[in-house]
Motif scaffolding. Structure first.
Motif, PDB file in Angstrom:
ATOM      1  N   ARG A 496       5.572   1.960  14.847  1.00 50.87           N
ATOM      2  CA  ARG A 496       5.941   2.135  13.446  1.00 50.87           C
ATOM      3  C   ARG A 496       6.663   3.474  13.312  1.00 50.87           C
ATOM      4  O   ARG A 496       6.151   4.450  12.796  1.00 50.87           O
ATOM      5  CB  ARG A 496       4.684   2.095  12.562  1.00 50.87           C
ATOM      6  N   ASP A 501       2.993   9.046   9.283  1.00 50.20           N
ATOM      7  CA  ASP A 501       1.612   8.753   8.889  1.00 50.20           C
ATOM      8  C   ASP A 501       1.310   9.232   7.468  1.00 50.20           C
ATOM      9  O   ASP A 501       0.545   8.590   6.745  1.00 50.20           O
ATOM     10  CB  ASP A 501       0.638   9.433   9.861  1.00 50.20           C
ATOM     11  N   VAL A 504       2.201   6.619   5.057  1.00 47.16           N
ATOM     12  CA  VAL A 504       1.236   5.516   5.062  1.00 47.16           C
ATOM     13  C   VAL A 504      -0.001   5.918   4.260  1.00 47.16           C
ATOM     14  O   VAL A 504      -0.474   5.165   3.399  1.00 47.16           O
ATOM     15  CB  VAL A 504       0.837   5.140   6.498  1.00 47.16           C
ATOM     16  N   ARG A 507       0.468   5.805   0.680  1.00 43.11           N
ATOM     17  CA  ARG A 507       0.673   4.466   0.118  1.00 43.11           C
ATOM     18  C   ARG A 507      -0.530   3.550   0.274  1.00 43.11           C
ATOM     19  O   ARG A 507      -0.488   2.402  -0.149  1.00 43.11           O
ATOM     20  CB  ARG A 507       1.912   3.834   0.753  1.00 43.11           C
ATOM     21  N   THR A 508      -1.600   4.056   0.886  1.00 41.92           N
ATOM     22  CA  THR A 508      -2.790   3.218   1.023  1.00 41.92           C
ATOM     23  C   THR A 508      -3.297   2.860  -0.377  1.00 41.92           C
ATOM     24  O   THR A 508      -3.568   3.747  -1.189  1.00 41.92           O
ATOM     25  CB  THR A 508      -3.872   3.956   1.842  1.00 41.92           C
ATOM     26  N   GLU A 509      -3.381   1.556  -0.626  1.00 41.29           N
ATOM     27  CA  GLU A 509      -3.828   1.022  -1.935  1.00 41.29           C
ATOM     28  C   GLU A 509      -2.972   1.536  -3.088  1.00 41.29           C
ATOM     29  O   GLU A 509      -3.472   1.743  -4.186  1.00 41.29           O
ATOM     30  CB  GLU A 509      -5.288   1.372  -2.213  1.00 41.29           C
TER      31      GLU A 509
ATOM     32  N   ALA B 420      -3.574  -0.337   7.708  1.00 38.98           N
ATOM     33  CA  ALA B 420      -3.481   1.085   7.356  1.00 38.98           C
ATOM     34  C   ALA B 420      -3.204   1.299   5.869  1.00 38.98           C
ATOM     35  O   ALA B 420      -3.587   2.322   5.309  1.00 38.98           O
ATOM     36  CB  ALA B 420      -2.396   1.759   8.187  1.00 38.98           C
ATOM     37  N   TYR B 421      -2.532   0.345   5.247  1.00 37.44           N
ATOM     38  CA  TYR B 421      -2.144   0.512   3.848  1.00 37.44           C
ATOM     39  C   TYR B 421      -3.215  -0.020   2.892  1.00 37.44           C
ATOM     40  O   TYR B 421      -3.024   0.008   1.686  1.00 37.44           O
ATOM     41  CB  TYR B 421      -0.830  -0.220   3.573  1.00 37.44           C
ATOM     42  N   ARG B 422      -4.282  -0.579   3.428  1.00 39.06           N
ATOM     43  CA  ARG B 422      -5.295  -1.198   2.578  1.00 39.06           C
ATOM     44  C   ARG B 422      -6.554  -0.340   2.492  1.00 39.06           C
ATOM     45  O   ARG B 422      -6.821   0.497   3.360  1.00 39.06           O
ATOM     46  CB  ARG B 422      -5.657  -2.600   3.129  1.00 39.06           C
ATOM     47  N   ALA B 423      -7.325  -0.573   1.432  1.00 33.58           N
ATOM     48  CA  ALA B 423      -8.567   0.174   1.243  1.00 33.58           C
ATOM     49  C   ALA B 423      -9.492   0.023   2.448  1.00 33.58           C
ATOM     50  O   ALA B 423     -10.329   0.900   2.708  1.00 33.58           O
ATOM     51  CB  ALA B 423      -9.272  -0.301  -0.028  1.00 33.58           C
ATOM     52  N   ARG B 425      -8.957   0.626   5.319  1.00 35.65           N
ATOM     53  CA  ARG B 425      -8.820   1.811   6.165  1.00 35.65           C
ATOM     54  C   ARG B 425      -9.810   2.902   5.751  1.00 35.65           C
ATOM     55  O   ARG B 425     -10.438   3.531   6.615  1.00 35.65           O
ATOM     56  CB  ARG B 425      -7.386   2.356   6.088  1.00 35.65           C
ATOM     57  N   PRO B 432      -4.229   6.502   9.820  1.00 34.12           N
ATOM     58  CA  PRO B 432      -3.183   5.492   9.596  1.00 34.12           C
ATOM     59  C   PRO B 432      -2.671   4.822  10.869  1.00 34.12           C
ATOM     60  O   PRO B 432      -2.247   3.668  10.823  1.00 34.12           O
ATOM     61  CB  PRO B 432      -2.063   6.298   8.925  1.00 34.12           C
TER      62      PRO B 432
END
Lengths: 521, 521
Positions: A496, A501, A504, A507-509, B420-423, B425, B432
């Motif tokens: 990626r 990082d 990322v 942008r998490t959630e 990585a972009y979701r809760a 994580r 990430p």
């Protein structure tokens, strides 16, 4: 910690680790490299990501494994998406300056698709892999005959359309006859250039000129020597310096030919292997290789003296490394390309002048390190923000090791080969895409996965000379461990590369902030 | 064999394979898709390379695994080095035209480095992933409010700055009150647009206009529907068509929550999963999903009728696929992203009108196929020279299967995820770069390697509903086989993308032709 102002990143082409005195087994004295090791730290176990120029260099310059950057052999263009030292230094306002060989070939297909002229400023940067050359010289004359070194030779009185072929790699016999240095039978004769006009001296001059011209501006110089790489031609007095002197023994055993792994056997049938496989030829060429190393050592001494004299040494990180070694007849092989220690293990010295590095100054460090560690070492020393590179770079900064900071470290190194461009491919009847080998090496074991063939396995504790390939019937537990290591490694490559990082994490959630409400009741 | 003139490449967003009638288990009749299957072949076992929009689409468009193209989640820019359908078709003089969603985000960092303006012609192609859009519509309004669909809605009398939010995904209750379709509690109410103004009809219209406007010039149209993807809002009469009708059963068991794999458990705690995990909510939303599928089917019928009427059907390859499925409450999950069949298995129909495909016409084919097979299928059908793509594309043309030619075929498929972009994580405390899962699925086994956690393993023969995760204590022989498959797969990715195989073959042992004589005596 103070950020260092400058970096001098020296690479030597085809220099075996065991031909550097500081490693304790060299048949050539190398007082200047040894002095460098005393000023910094010597990495006892340093390995390149591919035991051949192109892939190895692309790994040094990108900090990424070959599996990631894709330049699997010489002259495979580096993908335009791969960022290199120059790209990572740019935000610091530091240019990656090049004197010598980079072996970078531009991805002209991608430049075409993007509509970039290769002669434009951007095109030039992509063509040069992010380097700004003061002198690009890949170690042989270019088809168009143009090169700074050719001009230099002409100015020094060596006439001709291709003075490199006519002088730098030609030799002269006592009877006045002139011969091509491509033929190793002439390795004992002196080059038709004086030592101060040789490639090694020329590139040192360019580096010294550069160092002396620097003022307050920060700099990073990649001084990239093309010797002791073939053609095995040394100028006087180096051509004769070691003739008759003790040589490193040729490491081989008769059963290595009869019981060779199919890929090794195919390489043993290459012309360079058939020749180096003859003891008399190896013994004839080695003194010239040794002479080239001795000259290199003196030239490195000259460059380091210039750095000292310029007053910049206390602010300059110095790295000395090689892109791979040279088989020199070991295991019935010439050249490199396979995973024997003679090819895949390299000298690596890092000099960090800051007090923090006193913890290991003058020491020989044992951890397993990789060529891809050099880039993050340079970036950390020069103060580049890790968020700009840690999502791409697969190596690790060596500074924690140098500064004596305890940190978890890797317990295996990886290297890759691709023999699609070699006659071995025909011998083995393989398609161009089916010629890859992948090495994992721990402290004790070296295991190589070969596409379509059995693996190789060496027990380095009990067989440090790698004479007994256990790959035909490997111990099951060892093979399982090695393949598991290869799997973990290959699944975790950093791909990626278009998003750092930090982005990322931010942008998490985050979709809800952009008005997207998934699964709300 | 005749080369086909045209291709119609239809993708549906979030369409479960088991909601297409031809698969034999659908709770929604889909006569038009079934008719398409009768005209071609239906792939019983088709899998996407990533069970989420972005990575899956980038794999469709590049023909490469996520490990290779690196766009690991939605809105991760596709590397500028990745060639796509449009790049491969360009030498044929065929443009890859887009109507609908592509989800491609440009690699602006690389464009900056190359000095390319994103508004330039080249920049536009890179921005659009090689597509030439007649209408790019990713299924939600853009921050700048600009979109052809918004203009269309305004022209049709749906006023407002953001008519998509105000009408297309808003609903109206019998009492006249207006609600956002983002809230699934309103899924039973009709959208505030008429069916012919819905997204699905709009994109069909664009495709029909395009098909009708074509003359003798060859074309390739990617018609990419944004429904039945959320928001779960259907226009009348589809919103009510299946309310009270039999639904596909929710596939789940109580122990799946208490004994869940850590990553699954983290996803089960996402809002969409907590909601879809309630049977009443799943039952409330499903009829809307079914209605959207029914509408989609009618619209596909309308497009196919236009293709027939235009006389181009006999010269046009048609592919119908989906980018992933929808959990709809199965396994206590909403959305997609994990490797259950509901998400990772997709409908795939290929219609090759040529006589060679009569061998399988109307049949359901069993081999394991992958989303990355679609690109080479298109390229082969349209006659692109394999040397231009086979060194990059990791999928295989499906035409040998369709033409009944016996050829060795794969016995496993692969898919990848990155949370990585979701809760999840945060729940799992991962950085990430440490959130990847990799699936290998054979005819019998589905095995998932999760970075930092135990694997998942399902025995699809004995547990086709994937209710019993054997990954906590997998049979050793199965685990060994699955990890070996993952290793072979990950080591063999095609990374030498800058040089075609023909060039490698031509350069095998070619250095001597260029005056380089290695190891000559």
């Amino acid at each position: 910690m103070t950020v260092l102002r400058n970096a001098l990143f020296i690479m030597v082409d085809q220099l075996r680790w065991d031909h550097v005195g500081a490693y304790g087994v060299s048949s050539v004295p190398t007082p200047h490299m040894d002095a460098l090791a005393r000023r910094g730290a010597l990495m006892r176990h340093a390995f390149v990501q591919g035991p051949v120029c192109g892939p190895s260099r692309m790994s040094y310059y990108t900090g990424r494994y070959v599996l990631s950057h894709g330049a699997r052999w010489n002259r495979v263009p580096l993908s335009s998406a791969e960022k290199t030292l120059g790209d990572y230094l740019r935000p610091l306002g530091v240019r990656a300056t090049l004197a010598g060989k980079s072996h970078v070939l531009p991805d002209t297909d991608a430049l075409d698709r993007a509509g970039i002229e290769i002669e434009s400023e951007r095109g030039a940067l992509l063509r040069e892999g992010g380097f700004t050359p003061i002198e690009r010289f890949d170690g042989h004359s270019r088809p168009d005959g143009r090169s700074g070194y050719a001009d230099f030779l002409r100015a020094a009185g060596y006439a001709g359309e291709d003075p490199w072929s006519a002088h730098a790699i030609s030799v002269q016999a006592p009877d006045g006859s002139v011969h091509s240095g491509w033929s190793m039978r002439h390795a004992h004769l002196p080059a038709r250039v004086r030592a101060e006009h040789s490639e090694t001296a020329y590139l040192s001059d360019r580096a010294i000129d550069f160092i002396q011209a620097q003022d307050e501006k920060r700099w990073c110089l990649h001084l990239s020597y093309v010797k002791p790489h073939w053609p095995y031609v040394a100028p006087a007095p180096y051509h004769a310096m070691f003739r008759g002197a003790p040589q490193s023994p040729v490491v081989k055993a008769p059963h290595e030919r009869t019981e060779a792994h199919p890929v090794v056997r195919a390489f043993q049938q290459h012309e360079e292997s058939l020749n180096f496989g003859q003891d008399a030829i190896a013994a004839h060429v080695k003194p010239t290789y040794m002479g080239l190393v001795a000259q290199l050592d003196e030239e490195i001494g000259r460059v380091m003296a210039a750095l000292e004299a310029s007053g910049q040494a206390p602010h300059t990180l110095v790295v000395l490394c090689a892109d791979h070694g040279d088989m020199l007849g070991d295991h019935w092989l010439g050249e490199k390309e396979l995973f024997y220690e003679a090819a895949v293990r390299v000298p690596l010295i890092v000099v960090d002048p800051r007090p923090e590095a006193d913890a290991t100054r003058g020491q020989v460090l044992d951890p397993l390190v990789e060529a891809i560690d050099v880039l993050p070492t340079l970036l950390e020393a020069l103060g580049a923000d890790p968020d700009g590179w840690q999502h791409c770079v697969e190596g690790r900064s060596l500074l924690p090791l140098l500064h004596g900071r305890t940190a978890p470290w890797r317990d295996a190194v990886f290297s890759e080969a691709d023999y699609a461009y070699r006659a071995a491919r025909w011998t083995l009847g393989r398609a161009p895409g089916e010629c890859r080998g992948t090495m994992v090496r721990t402290g004790r074991w070296k295991y190589v996965d070969w596409e379509g063939f059995r693996p190789q396995l060496f027990d380095l504790h009990n067989d440090p000379d790698e004479l007994h390939d256990l790959g035909a019937d490997p111990p099951a537990a060892v093979e399982r461990e090695m393949r598991e290591r290869l799997l973990q490694w290959s699944l975790r490559r950093k791909n990626r590369t278009t998003v750092p990082d930090s982005d990322v994490a931010q942008r998490t959630e985050a979709v809800k902030r952009h008005g997207i409400h998934i699964g709300v009741w």
